[in-house]
Write an enzyme that holds these catalytic residues in place. Structure first.
Site, PDB file in Angstrom:
ATOM      1  N   LYS A  96       0.832  -1.205   0.000  1.00  0.00           N
ATOM      2  CA  LYS A  96       0.000   0.000   0.000  1.00  0.00           C
ATOM      3  C   LYS A  96       0.869   1.259   0.000  1.00  0.00           C
ATOM      4  O   LYS A  96       0.592   2.208  -0.747  1.00  0.00           O
ATOM      5  CB  LYS A  96      -0.942  -0.030   1.212  1.00  0.00           C
ATOM      6  CG  LYS A  96      -1.839   1.191   1.346  1.00  0.00           C
ATOM      7  CD  LYS A  96      -3.083   0.883   2.138  1.00  0.00           C
ATOM      8  CE  LYS A  96      -2.881   0.635   3.609  1.00  0.00           C
ATOM      9  NZ  LYS A  96      -2.514   1.826   4.403  1.00  0.00           N
ATOM     10  N   SER A  97       1.904   1.284   0.834  1.00  0.00           N
ATOM     11  CA  SER A  97       2.757   2.479   0.901  1.00  0.00           C
ATOM     12  C   SER A  97       3.395   2.771  -0.454  1.00  0.00           C
ATOM     13  O   SER A  97       3.453   3.924  -0.908  1.00  0.00           O
ATOM     14  CB  SER A  97       3.870   2.269   1.931  1.00  0.00           C
ATOM     15  OG  SER A  97       3.332   2.184   3.218  1.00  0.00           O
ATOM     16  N   ARG A 130       2.797   5.944  -3.313  1.00  0.00           N
ATOM     17  CA  ARG A 130       3.948   6.738  -3.767  1.00  0.00           C
ATOM     18  C   ARG A 130       4.169   6.623  -5.268  1.00  0.00           C
ATOM     19  O   ARG A 130       4.610   7.572  -5.922  1.00  0.00           O
ATOM     20  CB  ARG A 130       5.193   6.312  -2.984  1.00  0.00           C
ATOM     21  CG  ARG A 130       5.158   6.804  -1.517  1.00  0.00           C
ATOM     22  CD  ARG A 130       6.132   6.021  -0.657  1.00  0.00           C
ATOM     23  NE  ARG A 130       6.263   6.559   0.700  1.00  0.00           N
ATOM     24  CZ  ARG A 130       5.412   6.337   1.710  1.00  0.00           C
ATOM     25  NH1 ARG A 130       4.322   5.610   1.517  1.00  0.00           N
ATOM     26  NH2 ARG A 130       5.629   6.857   2.911  1.00  0.00           N
ATOM     27  N   GLN A 165       4.932   9.202   7.272  1.00  0.00           N
ATOM     28  CA  GLN A 165       4.021  10.114   6.578  1.00  0.00           C
ATOM     29  C   GLN A 165       4.480  11.560   6.735  1.00  0.00           C
ATOM     30  O   GLN A 165       4.464  12.343   5.776  1.00  0.00           O
ATOM     31  CB  GLN A 165       2.587   9.930   7.095  1.00  0.00           C
ATOM     32  CG  GLN A 165       2.033   8.547   6.739  1.00  0.00           C
ATOM     33  CD  GLN A 165       0.669   8.252   7.324  1.00  0.00           C
ATOM     34  OE1 GLN A 165       0.053   9.108   7.958  1.00  0.00           O
ATOM     35  NE2 GLN A 165       0.184   7.030   7.125  1.00  0.00           N
ATOM     36  N   ASP A 187       2.086  -1.228  11.882  1.00  0.00           N
ATOM     37  CA  ASP A 187       0.732  -1.651  11.502  1.00  0.00           C
ATOM     38  C   ASP A 187       0.452  -3.104  11.871  1.00  0.00           C
ATOM     39  O   ASP A 187      -0.660  -3.595  11.675  1.00  0.00           O
ATOM     40  CB  ASP A 187       0.532  -1.461   9.993  1.00  0.00           C
ATOM     41  CG  ASP A 187       0.569   0.014   9.599  1.00  0.00           C
ATOM     42  OD1 ASP A 187       0.369   0.870  10.485  1.00  0.00           O
ATOM     43  OD2 ASP A 187       0.809   0.302   8.416  1.00  0.00           O
ATOM     44  N   ARG A 208      -5.838   1.896  18.193  1.00  0.00           N
ATOM     45  CA  ARG A 208      -5.665   0.437  18.041  1.00  0.00           C
ATOM     46  C   ARG A 208      -5.323  -0.267  19.352  1.00  0.00           C
ATOM     47  O   ARG A 208      -5.574  -1.457  19.490  1.00  0.00           O
ATOM     48  CB  ARG A 208      -4.601   0.143  16.969  1.00  0.00           C
ATOM     49  CG  ARG A 208      -5.110   0.457  15.579  1.00  0.00           C
ATOM     50  CD  ARG A 208      -4.094   0.211  14.481  1.00  0.00           C
ATOM     51  NE  ARG A 208      -4.758   0.352  13.185  1.00  0.00           N
ATOM     52  CZ  ARG A 208      -4.126   0.459  12.021  1.00  0.00           C
ATOM     53  NH1 ARG A 208      -2.804   0.465  11.977  1.00  0.00           N
ATOM     54  NH2 ARG A 208      -4.807   0.573  10.899  1.00  0.00           N
ATOM     55  N   ARG A 239      -7.343  -3.079   9.868  1.00  0.00           N
ATOM     56  CA  ARG A 239      -6.426  -4.009  10.542  1.00  0.00           C
ATOM     57  C   ARG A 239      -7.066  -4.609  11.798  1.00  0.00           C
ATOM     58  O   ARG A 239      -6.775  -5.753  12.165  1.00  0.00           O
ATOM     59  CB  ARG A 239      -5.089  -3.329  10.868  1.00  0.00           C
ATOM     60  CG  ARG A 239      -4.424  -2.792   9.618  1.00  0.00           C
ATOM     61  CD  ARG A 239      -2.935  -2.840   9.587  1.00  0.00           C
ATOM     62  NE  ARG A 239      -2.478  -2.050   8.444  1.00  0.00           N
ATOM     63  CZ  ARG A 239      -2.281  -2.528   7.208  1.00  0.00           C
ATOM     64  NH1 ARG A 239      -2.471  -3.799   6.949  1.00  0.00           N
ATOM     65  NH2 ARG A 239      -1.882  -1.731   6.233  1.00  0.00           N
TER      66      ARG A 239
HETATM   67  O1  LIG Z   1       4.139   6.249   5.017  1.00  0.00           O
HETATM   68  C1  LIG Z   1       3.368   5.280   4.947  1.00  0.00           C
HETATM   69  O2  LIG Z   1       3.057   4.729   3.859  1.00  0.00           O
HETATM   70  C2  LIG Z   1       2.791   4.767   6.200  1.00  0.00           C
HETATM   71  C3  LIG Z   1       3.336   5.131   7.391  1.00  0.00           C
HETATM   72  C4  LIG Z   1       2.823   4.671   8.695  1.00  0.00           C
HETATM   73  O3  LIG Z   1       2.125   5.744   9.295  1.00  0.00           O
HETATM   74  P1  LIG Z   1       2.875   6.887  10.171  1.00  0.00           P
HETATM   75  O4  LIG Z   1       3.817   7.584   9.317  1.00  0.00           O
HETATM   76  O5  LIG Z   1       1.771   7.783  10.654  1.00  0.00           O
HETATM   77  O6  LIG Z   1       3.523   6.141  11.288  1.00  0.00           O
HETATM   78  C5  LIG Z   1       1.889   3.486   8.581  1.00  0.00           C
HETATM   79  O7  LIG Z   1       1.174   3.313   9.781  1.00  0.00           O
HETATM   80  C6  LIG Z   1       0.930   3.636   7.434  1.00  0.00           C
HETATM   81  O8  LIG Z   1       0.140   2.492   7.293  1.00  0.00           O
HETATM   82  C7  LIG Z   1       1.665   3.816   6.123  1.00  0.00           C
HETATM   83  C1  LIG Z   2      -2.227   3.200   9.443  1.00  0.00           C
HETATM   84  C2  LIG Z   2      -2.551   2.727   8.249  1.00  0.00           C
HETATM   85  O1  LIG Z   2      -2.805   3.468   7.132  1.00  0.00           O
HETATM   86  P1  LIG Z   2      -3.007   5.035   6.940  1.00  0.00           P
HETATM   87  O2  LIG Z   2      -2.249   5.756   8.007  1.00  0.00           O
HETATM   88  O3  LIG Z   2      -2.536   5.293   5.569  1.00  0.00           O
HETATM   89  O4  LIG Z   2      -4.495   5.285   7.048  1.00  0.00           O
HETATM   90  C3  LIG Z   2      -2.622   1.261   8.035  1.00  0.00           C
HETATM   91  O5  LIG Z   2      -2.778   0.870   6.865  1.00  0.00           O
HETATM   92  O6  LIG Z   2      -2.540   0.460   8.982  1.00  0.00           O
END
Ligand SMILES: O=C(O)C1=C[C@@H](OP(=O)(O)O)[C@@H](O)[C@H](O)C1
Ligand SMILES: C=C(OP(=O)(O)O)C(=O)O
Length: 448
Positions: A28-29, A33, A176, A326, A357, A402
């Protein structure tokens, strides 16, 4: 999409051995991107293996609203005709990022240094999540943001017409936040520097370099220092998205706790910023073989053979939290099926995800008969041994994919069925979950 679909109650029942191969979808990440960097590049980016979950589809719609041409050519095969760094047009409508924190925060970053004004919203979960962690550093570029109190969506962001580059030390371990600042730095003249004291997932750094940005990373006493030179011309790329280790966690953990299971999960990322769960499971005694190590889509991956295992609780060090952030919900389920106590420290970031969570897992596990202790930054699960969880409860998922998948995994090994009030959010990250788990032999049905 912010309109939350009708709830889909689901139930998992104690299952026979899980067997077969679990081919989990794209990361997903990396999918977010790939679309964003494709939109910021010159030329046509081709993406294969894109995750077609709702979070990523919402980012695709957003990139179209900024002027990129984003087209689906076939399953997981997408093309993006980019507009170049600084080429974003002002969207004529609100940008709706649905359930996705990654989507909204990264997109805020990449529009923040263009002279456009954009209003963002999301679903009831996303509207509760903190945005100041991103808009505070963006304000250093000259960006302004006007949201609801507490820095919540809906929020209007006014991009800086004359951005200045910034030097920013992230106060929370967040990929993020780091990524939003780096993306904003793309359209600021000069050097933008992000310093993180705890390393977080590094996909933005790897992919920015891959798209031609001038970026370097240095490990120093102060932390990991990432320096980006602004206003590059990003060039379109071909991106093969590797499978998602966070999605792989669900079949892997299910196989570990369902008696006599033996499954194969190919192509699971071994990226050190993502593989904390797998390190933890091995420390707990998990029988996991890491076969055929190789590179896929620029990420180190391995094929995992996972067998049912007698597990023992451990203390997960706080320093590992970011690399498995996650995966804590499903680790809590595994811990409930282990002997002894599992202590998860340094997990307060879990409180600001799609749901709180820590609270969601604690309440659901307690309802299933598991003893839990928690404080702001810690979750402790008292294991009941293999197959020892009573179950027999309906757990609230709080619009959190999740949490929904974790409790369904729990039900596969519990004495009584475990239901979730709403499995619909699973489609945000893992739309194939039900079919994939059924093919392994998991008894998961719709209804309560
Ligand atoms: O950069 C990313 O793709 C992600 C960063 C993580 O969040 P945080 O940056 O808030 O920790 C993660 O929990 C999320 O599912 C995806
Ligand atoms: C935290 C998550 O995603 P996001 O922050 O992109 O909503 C996740 O997928 O567990």
């Amino acid at each position: 999409m912010s309109g939350h679909a009708a709830p889909i109650p689901m139930t998992a029942r104690r299952s026979g051995p899980l067997t077969g191969t679990a081919e989990v979808p794209g990361d997903k990440s990396i999918s977010h991107r790939a679309l964003i960097l494709g939109a910021l590049s010159v030329g046509q980016t081709v993406v294969t293996g894109l995750l077609e979950g709702q979070d990523v589809l919402d980012t695709a719609s957003a990139m179209r609203a900024f002027g990129a041409e984003v087209e689906r050519q076939g399953a997981g095969h997408w093309t993006v005709q980019g507009v170049g760094v600084g080429g974003f047009a002002e969207p004529v409508d609100i940008i709706d990022c649905g359930n996705s924190g990654t989507g909204v925060r990264l997109i805020m970053g990449c529009m923040a240094t263009s002279p456009i004004t954009v209003t963002f919203t999301g679903d009831a979960s996303l509207r509760k999540r903190p945005m100041a962690r991103v808009t505070d550093p963006l304000s250093l570029f000259g960006t302004r943001a006007y949201g609801r109190s507490g820095g919540r969506l809906p929020m209007t962001v006014v991009g800086a017409a004359d951005p200045v580059p910034v030097r920013y030390k992230t106060p929370v371990p967040s990929a993020q936040v780091k990524s939003a600042v780096l993306l904003a730095g793309l359209n600021a003249p000069g050097e933008t520097v992000v310093i993180e004291t705890e390393p977080t997932r590094d996909h933005s750094e790897r992919m920015l370099k891959g798209f031609g940005a001038d970026l370097h990373v240095e490990d120093t006493n102060e932390g990991r220092v990432i320096t980006l030179i602004g206003q590059p011309e990003l060039r379109a790329q071909t991106v093969a998205v590797p499978r998602d280790p966070s999605s792989a966690a669900f079949p892997v953990c299910a196989a570990l706790i369902v008696e006599n299971s033996d499954i194969l999960v190919p192509g699971v990322s071994q990226n050190l910023t993502r593989n904390g769960l797998y390190t933890t499971l091995v420390e707990m005694g998990a029988d996991i073989e890491f076969g055929n190590p190789r590179e896929e889509g620029g990420e180190p991956v391995a094929d995992l053979r996972v067998r049912f295992s007698a597990l023992t609780g451990i203390e997960v060090p706080a320093g590992r939290a970011a690399s498995m952030i996650d995966e804590f919900p499903v680790l809590a389920v595994v811990a409930a099926n282990a002997e002894g106590t599992t202590i998860m420290r340094g997990v307060k970031e879990l409180r600001v995800k799609e749901s709180d969570r820590i609270d969601a897992m604690a309440r659901g596990l307690e309802a299933c008969g598991v003893r839990i202790e928690e404080d702001e930054d810690t979750l402790i699960v008292h294991g009941m041994g293999p197959g020892g969880v009573p179950g027999g409860a309906t757990c609230a998922t709080h619009i959190d994919h999740r949490i929904a998948m974790s409790f369904l995994v729990l039900g596969l090994a519990s004495r009584q069925p475990v239901s979730v009030d709403d499995g619909s959010p699973i489609a945000t990250s893992f739309p194939a979950f039900e079919g994939l788990m059924a093919a392994l032999g998991a008894d998961i049905t719709r209804g309560s």
